[in-house]
Design a protein around this motif. Structure first.
Motif, mmCIF file in Angstrom:
data_model
loop_
_atom_site.group_PDB
_atom_site.id
_atom_site.type_symbol
_atom_site.label_atom_id
_atom_site.label_comp_id
_atom_site.label_asym_id
_atom_site.label_seq_id
_atom_site.Cartn_x
_atom_site.Cartn_y
_atom_site.Cartn_z
ATOM 1 N N ASP A 222 89.662 12.597 82.471
ATOM 2 C CA ASP A 222 90.331 12.393 81.185
ATOM 3 C C ASP A 222 90.921 10.995 81.030
ATOM 4 N N ASP B 239 86.592 22.233 78.360
ATOM 5 C CA ASP B 239 87.649 21.346 77.890
ATOM 6 C C ASP B 239 87.109 19.927 77.713
ATOM 7 N N ASP C 207 85.033 19.625 74.844
ATOM 8 C CA ASP C 207 85.785 19.925 73.625
ATOM 9 C C ASP C 207 85.153 21.096 72.879
ATOM 10 N N ASP D 180 96.405 14.801 74.656
ATOM 11 C CA ASP D 180 95.085 15.221 74.206
ATOM 12 C C ASP D 180 94.977 15.167 72.696
ATOM 13 N N LYS E 169 91.402 16.003 70.757
ATOM 14 C CA LYS E 169 90.833 17.147 71.458
ATOM 15 C C LYS E 169 91.328 18.428 70.807
#
Length: 293
Positions: A71, A129, A132, A198, A203
């Motif tokens: 990330d 995750d 997305d 995020d 996201k």
């Protein structure tokens, strides 16, 4: 944890790198979950509990490092300040070491099966995750359950199994809710850190999906702010908090957190252990893991 690194990693530079990663940890909540479950269910071998706790802490740390590298979060962590290839290799060594340490305490095939099951489940949640994938709040909650809930279930279930030799479904069920509640709380707090938010990256978090329903003008204003990182950086914290509250995000995240906590409490009430042990376990979990949003 460092003595396991010393025992298994003779490469001096890698050894020191892993030690620096361990030193960056600011809490050991997962090993505490091991201890409280192990002793609440009648375990007596402190050395085994400590070994399992250390192994799981090393595992969680490796997942945290992978998560930050994927990330590009947490720029102040030691693994984010070094060559990414070196950090990735070190995290892989840490992950492998964690499996070896964790599995050294039990020959029960179900023990290893559950360990790998939770790891694979969390990896799949992390994949969704990163991709997305969630498009609804329900899908987002399912992703959180798989990504974070499984890793919280891991120390609770394995600590119990180490004590009893048996898998306990009740423990697994409430432990997932503990992971969900903790992650929702963390996600809310992350809204206030633009280097690790995020939502700034657009996201599909619970908060973003809620705002996307555009219940009111404040929701629309926040979505516009998040479209421009400079606007987000410039907004005053007091004004930002008010907009989150007006949009309903603060209340929504609180309610979702509390729903998980209520399911957690309901599950723990079904435990078939002594009342004193149950009170001690519930008190620990509520004090450490279930602060209000």
């Amino acid at each position: 944890m460092n003595h396991f690194i010393d025992d298994e990693i003779p490469n001096r530079d890698l050894n020191q790198t892993l030690r620096s990663f361990v030193d960056a940890k600011d809490h050991l909540h997962f090993s505490e979950l091991v201890f409280y479950h192990y002793f609440s269910f009648g375990g007596t071998d402190t050395d085994k509990a400590e070994t399992l706790g250390a192994g799981i802490e090393l595992l969680i740390l490796s997942f945290d490092i992978f998560d930050d590298l994927e990330d590009e979060d947490s720029p102040n962590e030691p693994w984010m300040k070094m060559n990414r290839s070196v950090a990735l290799n070190a995290a892989t060594a840490l992950y492998t070491l964690s499996i070896k340490v964790s599995t050294s305490v039990s020959n029960n095939p179900v023990f290893l099966h559950k360990l790998m099951e939770y790891i694979l489940e969390s990896s799949q949640g992390q994949h969704d995750d990163l991709r997305d994938q969630p498009v609804t709040e329900e899908e987002c909650l399912d992703m959180i359950k798989r990504k974070s809930g499984s890793l919280t279930a891991l120390p609770c279930v394995l600590g119990t199994m180490l004590a009893t030799g048996e898998f306990n479904k009740t423990v697994e069920t409430y432990a997932y809710q503990l992971g969900i509640a903790s992650q929702i709380e963390n996600d809310y707090k992350a809204l206030f850190y633009n280097t690790k938010s995020d939502i700034v990256k657009k996201k599909r978090t619970l908060a973003y999906l809620y705002l996307s329903r555009k219940f009111n003008q404040a929701s629309i204003d926040l979505l516009n702010i998040f479209e421009n990182e400079d606007k987000f950086a410039d907004i005053e914290i007091k004004c930002y908090k008010e907009k989150l509250k007006t949009a309903g995000v603060t209340q929504y995240m609180y309610v979702m957190n509390q729903l998980a906590i209520q399911k957690l409490k309901k599950g723990m009430a079904q435990l078939t252990i002594g009342e004193e042990e149950k009170k001690r376990l519930i008190s620990f979990i509520m004090d450490v893991f279930s602060e209000e949003v």
